[in-house]
Design a protein around this motif. Structure first.
Motif, mmCIF file in Angstrom:
data_model
loop_
_atom_site.group_PDB
_atom_site.id
_atom_site.type_symbol
_atom_site.label_atom_id
_atom_site.label_comp_id
_atom_site.label_asym_id
_atom_site.label_seq_id
_atom_site.Cartn_x
_atom_site.Cartn_y
_atom_site.Cartn_z
ATOM 1 N N VAL A 225 3.880 34.307 3.671
ATOM 2 C CA VAL A 225 2.983 35.097 2.722
ATOM 3 C C VAL A 225 4.201 36.050 2.103
ATOM 4 N N ASN A 226 4.629 35.744 0.742
ATOM 5 C CA ASN A 226 5.595 36.651 0.410
ATOM 6 C C ASN A 226 7.102 35.929 0.994
ATOM 7 N N GLY A 227 7.150 34.746 1.471
ATOM 8 C CA GLY A 227 8.278 34.440 2.310
ATOM 9 C C GLY A 227 8.486 34.807 3.792
ATOM 10 N N SER A 228 7.462 35.638 4.236
ATOM 11 C CA SER A 228 7.249 35.932 5.709
ATOM 12 C C SER A 228 5.903 35.598 6.358
ATOM 13 N N PRO A 229 5.860 35.164 7.467
ATOM 14 C CA PRO A 229 4.475 34.748 8.014
ATOM 15 C C PRO A 229 3.973 36.196 8.394
ATOM 16 N N VAL B 22 12.198 40.133 16.398
ATOM 17 C CA VAL B 22 12.380 38.833 15.775
ATOM 18 C C VAL B 22 11.595 38.665 14.509
ATOM 19 N N GLU B 23 11.998 38.191 13.307
ATOM 20 C CA GLU B 23 11.170 37.958 12.293
ATOM 21 C C GLU B 23 11.601 36.435 11.959
ATOM 22 N N VAL B 24 10.298 35.660 11.172
ATOM 23 C CA VAL B 24 10.744 34.254 10.598
ATOM 24 C C VAL B 24 10.880 34.729 9.140
ATOM 25 N N CYS B 25 12.016 34.349 8.575
ATOM 26 C CA CYS B 25 12.303 34.660 7.219
ATOM 27 C C CYS B 25 12.650 33.131 6.528
ATOM 28 N N ALA B 26 11.676 32.796 5.694
ATOM 29 C CA ALA B 26 11.644 31.406 5.151
ATOM 30 C C ALA B 26 11.545 31.393 3.405
ATOM 31 N N ILE C 89 6.461 28.692 14.447
ATOM 32 C CA ILE C 89 6.346 30.084 14.323
ATOM 33 C C ILE C 89 6.037 30.776 15.552
ATOM 34 N N ASP C 90 4.577 30.225 16.252
ATOM 35 C CA ASP C 90 4.391 30.849 17.462
ATOM 36 C C ASP C 90 5.080 30.424 18.634
ATOM 37 N N LYS C 91 5.716 29.484 18.517
ATOM 38 C CA LYS C 91 6.677 28.977 19.723
ATOM 39 C C LYS C 91 7.923 30.006 20.036
ATOM 40 N N PHE C 92 8.315 30.720 18.812
ATOM 41 C CA PHE C 92 9.689 31.384 18.764
ATOM 42 C C PHE C 92 9.244 32.870 18.599
ATOM 43 N N VAL C 93 8.225 33.277 18.073
ATOM 44 C CA VAL C 93 7.811 34.608 17.681
ATOM 45 C C VAL C 93 6.447 35.056 17.935
ATOM 46 N N SER C 94 6.408 36.231 18.930
ATOM 47 C CA SER C 94 4.996 36.709 19.051
ATOM 48 C C SER C 94 4.897 38.203 18.765
ATOM 49 N N ALA C 95 3.455 38.264 18.447
ATOM 50 C CA ALA C 95 3.342 39.911 17.918
ATOM 51 C C ALA C 95 2.147 40.244 18.908
ATOM 52 N N GLU C 96 2.029 39.813 20.040
ATOM 53 C CA GLU C 96 0.999 40.023 21.125
ATOM 54 C C GLU C 96 1.591 40.566 22.372
ATOM 55 N N SER C 97 0.724 41.284 22.798
ATOM 56 C CA SER C 97 1.258 41.717 24.234
ATOM 57 C C SER C 97 0.932 40.564 25.272
ATOM 58 N N PRO C 98 1.828 40.289 26.080
ATOM 59 C CA PRO C 98 1.611 39.068 26.915
ATOM 60 C C PRO C 98 0.553 39.588 28.066
ATOM 61 N N ASN C 99 -0.164 38.488 28.721
ATOM 62 C CA ASN C 99 -1.097 38.716 29.792
ATOM 63 C C ASN C 99 -0.305 39.291 30.899
ATOM 64 N N ILE C 100 -0.656 40.270 31.476
ATOM 65 C CA ILE C 100 -0.160 40.991 32.621
ATOM 66 C C ILE C 100 -0.210 40.159 33.999
ATOM 67 N N ARG D 73 -2.165 45.445 17.469
ATOM 68 C CA ARG D 73 -1.833 45.716 16.085
ATOM 69 C C ARG D 73 -0.587 46.699 16.328
ATOM 70 N N TRP D 74 -0.121 47.212 17.447
ATOM 71 C CA TRP D 74 0.799 47.921 17.281
ATOM 72 C C TRP D 74 2.141 47.371 17.974
ATOM 73 N N ILE D 75 2.168 46.205 18.132
ATOM 74 C CA ILE D 75 3.218 45.330 18.841
ATOM 75 C C ILE D 75 4.281 44.611 17.770
ATOM 76 N N VAL D 76 5.475 45.078 17.744
ATOM 77 C CA VAL D 76 6.685 44.571 16.992
ATOM 78 C C VAL D 76 6.797 43.323 17.284
ATOM 79 N N PRO D 77 7.052 42.230 16.347
ATOM 80 C CA PRO D 77 7.335 40.789 16.696
ATOM 81 C C PRO D 77 8.659 40.588 17.479
#
Length: 158
Positions: A74-78, A117-121, A13-24, A98-102
């Motif tokens: 968690v309920n089908g989504s990470p 981008v979301e992982v749906c499982a 999941i972490d390889k394909f989706v991020s919800a964090e601001s990258p390091n400038i 906390r404000w970053i969209v995946p």
């Protein structure tokens, strides 16, 4: 889909989706794209009149809580990793993870656009995908108003 390409673990999941601001300092271009295109809001107490606000709360559940690691399904989504970072000034507000969209870093850099981008499982992913197919085209409603006219003829205006 071939089994070797399926997303199964937190690391996948972490390889394909991020919800964090990258390091400038590591990737300035991606940092700029994410801070321009992938930040939700501001909403909540900061902006109670935001379009996402319903009954005093964000309908998209922002701001999301900080997390040290991704939690799978968690309920089908990470629940994505959102580590606590030093807030970054964006306009007149300060934002953190906390404000970053995946997003997917490669897609964001390639298209320089907002691509959620979301992982749906789970079985719910079928409903998630189909709702966009049957959503319909974009529509807008406008009103033409002539202040000089006493008689307003909607048919003629149309």
């Amino acid at each position: 889909m071939d089994s070797s390409f399926k997303i199964r673990t937190k690391d996948d999941i972490d390889k394909f989706v991020s919800a964090e601001s990258p390091n400038i300092n590591v990737n300035r271009r991606l940092f700029e794209i994410v801070t321009i295109c992938m930040v939700h809001g501001p909403c909540g107490i900061i902006n109670p009149n935001a379009p996402c606000m319903k009954d005093g709360e964000c309908s998209k559940q922002f701001p999301k809580p900080f997390r040290e690691e991704t939690e799978e399904n968690v309920n089908g989504s990470p629940v994505y990793k959102r580590r606590c970072i030093e807030p970054v000034r964006l306009g007149k507000h300060y934002i953190d993870n906390r404000w970053i969209v995946p997003y997917n870093p490669w897609l964001s850099k390639h298209y320089n656009a907002h691509i959620n981008v979301e992982v749906c499982a789970s079985v719910k992913s079928v409903k998630y995908l189909n709702k966009y197919v049957y959503k319909g085209h974009d529509a807008a409603s406008i009103t033409l108003k002539n202040d000089d006219s006493v008689n307003h003829d909607e048919i003629l205006n149309f």
